[in-house]
Design a protein around this motif. Structure first.
Motif, PDB file in Angstrom:
ATOM      1  N   ARG A   7       8.813   1.167  -7.227  1.00  0.00           N
ATOM      2  CA  ARG A   7       7.374   1.075  -7.039  1.00  0.00           C
ATOM      3  C   ARG A   7       7.142   0.174  -5.824  1.00  0.00           C
ATOM      4  NH1 ARG A   7       3.796  -1.193 -11.888  1.00  0.00           N
ATOM      5  NH2 ARG A   7       5.041  -3.065 -11.469  1.00  0.00           N
ATOM      6  N   THR A   9       4.421  -1.587  -3.387  1.00  0.00           N
ATOM      7  CA  THR A   9       3.014  -1.972  -3.324  1.00  0.00           C
ATOM      8  C   THR A   9       2.838  -3.170  -2.393  1.00  0.00           C
ATOM      9  OG1 THR A   9       3.039  -3.613  -5.092  1.00  0.00           O
ATOM     10  CG2 THR A   9       2.754  -1.314  -5.743  1.00  0.00           C
ATOM     11  N   GLU A 111      -6.856   8.110  -0.238  1.00  0.00           N
ATOM     12  CA  GLU A 111      -7.618   8.868  -1.253  1.00  0.00           C
ATOM     13  C   GLU A 111      -8.639   9.759  -0.550  1.00  0.00           C
ATOM     14  OE1 GLU A 111      -9.149   6.229  -4.223  1.00  0.00           O
ATOM     15  OE2 GLU A 111      -7.159   5.541  -4.818  1.00  0.00           O
ATOM     16  N   TRP A 115      -3.904  15.812  -2.730  1.00  0.00           N
ATOM     17  CA  TRP A 115      -2.810  15.155  -3.451  1.00  0.00           C
ATOM     18  C   TRP A 115      -1.714  16.175  -3.706  1.00  0.00           C
ATOM     19  CZ3 TRP A 115       0.139  15.369  -7.871  1.00  0.00           C
ATOM     20  CH2 TRP A 115       0.877  14.218  -8.197  1.00  0.00           C
ATOM     21  N   ARG A 117       2.859  16.230  -4.958  1.00  0.00           N
ATOM     22  CA  ARG A 117       4.162  15.587  -5.039  1.00  0.00           C
ATOM     23  C   ARG A 117       4.987  16.065  -3.847  1.00  0.00           C
ATOM     24  NH1 ARG A 117       2.935  17.097 -10.375  1.00  0.00           N
ATOM     25  NH2 ARG A 117       2.901  15.359 -11.858  1.00  0.00           N
ATOM     26  N   HIS A 127       5.790   9.958  -4.727  1.00  0.00           N
ATOM     27  CA  HIS A 127       4.564  10.114  -5.496  1.00  0.00           C
ATOM     28  C   HIS A 127       3.593   9.010  -5.097  1.00  0.00           C
ATOM     29  CE1 HIS A 127       7.381  11.892  -8.796  1.00  0.00           C
ATOM     30  NE2 HIS A 127       7.106  12.779  -7.846  1.00  0.00           N
ATOM     31  N   GLY A 129       0.125   7.041  -6.123  1.00  0.00           N
ATOM     32  CA  GLY A 129      -0.819   6.806  -7.208  1.00  0.00           C
ATOM     33  C   GLY A 129      -2.103   6.188  -6.697  1.00  0.00           C
ATOM     34  N   ARG A 130      -2.977   5.870  -7.595  1.00  0.00           N
ATOM     35  CA  ARG A 130      -4.248   5.238  -7.229  1.00  0.00           C
ATOM     36  C   ARG A 130      -4.021   3.812  -6.740  1.00  0.00           C
ATOM     37  NH1 ARG A 130      -8.947   7.448  -9.317  1.00  0.00           N
ATOM     38  NH2 ARG A 130      -9.840   5.355  -9.467  1.00  0.00           N
ATOM     39  N   TYR A 133      -0.633   2.575  -4.733  1.00  0.00           N
ATOM     40  CA  TYR A 133       0.675   2.498  -5.371  1.00  0.00           C
ATOM     41  C   TYR A 133       1.542   3.658  -4.876  1.00  0.00           C
ATOM     42  CZ  TYR A 133      -0.591  -1.135  -8.735  1.00  0.00           C
ATOM     43  OH  TYR A 133      -0.953  -2.326  -9.310  1.00  0.00           O
ATOM     44  N   TYR A 135       5.457   5.487  -5.296  1.00  0.00           N
ATOM     45  CA  TYR A 135       6.644   5.580  -6.144  1.00  0.00           C
ATOM     46  C   TYR A 135       7.661   6.447  -5.417  1.00  0.00           C
ATOM     47  CZ  TYR A 135       3.380   3.835  -9.611  1.00  0.00           C
ATOM     48  OH  TYR A 135       2.446   3.080 -10.273  1.00  0.00           O
ATOM     49  N   SER A 162       8.997   7.158 -12.193  1.00  0.00           N
ATOM     50  CA  SER A 162       7.632   7.256 -11.683  1.00  0.00           C
ATOM     51  C   SER A 162       6.703   7.753 -12.786  1.00  0.00           C
ATOM     52  CB  SER A 162       7.585   8.230 -10.509  1.00  0.00           C
ATOM     53  OG  SER A 162       6.249   8.611 -10.222  1.00  0.00           O
ATOM     54  N   TYR A 164       4.283   9.433 -12.286  1.00  0.00           N
ATOM     55  CA  TYR A 164       3.804  10.731 -11.817  1.00  0.00           C
ATOM     56  C   TYR A 164       4.917  11.786 -11.820  1.00  0.00           C
ATOM     57  CZ  TYR A 164      -0.343   8.176 -10.415  1.00  0.00           C
ATOM     58  OH  TYR A 164      -1.469   7.411 -10.431  1.00  0.00           O
TER      59      TYR A 164
END
Length: 496
Positions: A7, A9, A111, A115, A117, A127, A129-130, A133, A135, A162, A164
């Motif tokens: 992960r 970030t 965003e 979206w 993969r 992946h 994320g919101r 984030y 992965y 992940s 996701y």
């Protein structure tokens, strides 16, 4: 699932509570500047460490409802400049260079409307994320990429998997839009009409096509790879009736064909019904479809397989009664042996219930022996053991054989060659007579054998029902025929 997952970030792990929720002050919105650039450099480093320079787009989506061919691609999708306005090349299974994959990661970090993969199967995954984030999964530990990520001011944390990661949580098989599907489609197109085909190349996007017997192959070749498909009844040419069916309120979708032959789709609420009615009034044909999933019932749904016939798309469609019936039919396979009762006898075959569906035994597959009527062999209600010869999904038919489950009694006739039988004439023809031996097996006694070579017609001496003694001379298993010769000597000792 890959052996290493990180992960990545901008959030310091020290600023997390016991539920792993971030409690620090970092803004979850992309800065579209150095932090975003750091994320992209980190992803690129992990890809290089994994030996990947190309990635495959999986389960792509766009927000909302976009109907290609009716509205231009919106800039807010964030894909302008990466793909053409019709989004060709942005679909499940599309392979892109790492540079394009990184731009897709940028779109997702912002965003900005799209979206997906990104994967190199069995090697590497990305992946997004919101809240910024990332992965990253890899088959390798990627130590250099981890170190670079830290040096960029980001935090790479090793995790089990992940959130996701794709998982197939929906039961049951998915119907492929294979040759069986298209054969069914062509069989069900009205002779002078059409069927509607809804194509969903990705989430949030659909195209509508009117399929006729003339354009089906051309249309099939132009569909987006791995698209989801739904078949609907044709448009109504009585547009006045379509207008009369507008509800008083709610959300509806109207599919219509304008005067140029273009198929368009419009989603409207009751506040927009007046504008919708104006479009329908000048259309060639139209149909209203409900937006509620519980009421939205196409005839058939499927997903396009790859060119090799394998269905690799992982998303699903809502099954219809026909989908359920086909899934049931696919439990019956060629060569299976089943038991069932005779449900009816028709002029062309015998129908047998083999477990919730009727299969048919044709005359050729009912018995090894000769018979005049189906009722001479089976009766309604009789329990049979049958073998499945073929399952025709397009026509929803199962071909059965009764004789395939029984010993070929004609083989026993080979042991009878040379034996003598007393029997009766069943038929008289110009070149000889037919008699039955061993039950229903009918064989020919040629005139030359019957009368010793004399030039006489059979009617002069032998008639139907007359007793005759014959010897079995030959058995033709392939043609199911036996050859006999008459025994004229009274000293012969018959076997039957």
């Amino acid at each position: 699932m890959l052996s290493h997952c990180y992960r990545i970030t901008k959030y310091d792990p020290a600023d997390r509570d016991e539920q792993d929720r971030y409690t620090g002050s970092e803004d979850p919105v992309s800065d579209r500047g150095p932090v975003e650039a750091a994320h992209l450099r980190a992803v690129a480093a992990f890809a290089v460490d994994s030996g990947v320079d190309r990635l495959v787009i999986r389960e792509p989506s766009t927000p909302g409802s976009a109907f290609l061919g009716v509205e231009p691609a919106a800039e807010s999708r964030g894909l302008a400049g990466l793909f053409p306005s019709d989004l060709s090349g942005y679909h499940d299974g599309a392979e892109v260079a790492l540079e394009t994959a990184l731009e897709l990661v940028r779109v997702m970090l912002r965003e900005d409307g799209a979206w997906c993969r990104l994967e190199a199967e069995g090697i590497f995954t990305i992946h997004v994320g919101r809240d910024q984030y990332l992965y990253v999964g890899s088959a390798r530990p990627c130590e250099r990429a981890v170190a670079l990520t830290r040096s960029l001011g980001l935090f790479p944390e090793s995790i089990a998997a992940s959130p996701y990661e794709w998982a197939d949580d929906e039961p049951g098989p998915q119907q492929a839009a294979d040759d069986d599907f298209w054969n069914w489609l062509y069989l069900n197109i009205p002779r002078k009409g059409a069927l509607l085909l809804e194509e969903e190349p990705l989430d949030g996007v659909c195209r509508w096509h009117r399929v006729t017997r003339d354009n089906g192959d051309h249309l099939r070749a132009g569909l987006t790879p791995r698209a989801r498909l739904a078949v609907w009844p044709d448009l109504h040419h009585d547009v006045s009736a379509v207008l009369d069916s507008l509800p008083d309120e709610g959300l509806v979708e109207c599919v219509l064909e304008d005067r140029t032959g273009r198929i368009a789709s419009v989603v409207a609420t009751e506040m927009q019904f007046a504008e919708l009615a104006a479009l329908v009034e000048v259309a060639r044909a139209a149909v209203l479809l409900p937006m509620d999933l519980d009421e939205r019932r196409p005839l058939f749904t499927a997903v396009l397989p790859d060119e090799d016939g394998v269905l690799r798309a992982r998303w699903r469609t809502c099954p219809t009664p026909l989908n359920d019936r086909w899934a049931f039919l696919k439990t019956f396979r060629q060569g299976q042996v089943r038991s069932g009762a005779v449900t009816s006898i028709a002029g062309f075959g015998v129908f047998v219930d083999i477990g919730g569906i009727d299969g048919m035994i044709s005359a050729a597959e009912l018995s090894w022996d000769r018979f005049e009527r189906f009722e001479d062999v089976v009766r309604v209600g009789q329990e049979l053991t049958v073998q499945i010869l073929d399952v025709d999904l397009a026509r929803e038919r199962i071909a059965l054989s009764l004789k395939a489950t029984q010993e070929d009694t004609w083989l026993t006739m080979l042991d009878r060659v040379g034996r003598v039988f007393t029997t009766h004439v069943t038929k008289v023809v110009p070149f000889g007579v037919f008699v039955c031996v061993e039950g229903r097996r009918e064989g020919l006694v040629p005139n030359a054998d019957l009368y010793g070579g004399q030039d006489r017609t059979p009617d002069a001496a032998v008639g139907v029902g007359d007793e005759i003694t014959v010897r079995l001379v030959d058995v033709d298993l392939e043609r199911r025929r036996i050859l006999l010769t008459a025994i004229r000597s009274t000293s012969s000792q018959p076997d039957g």
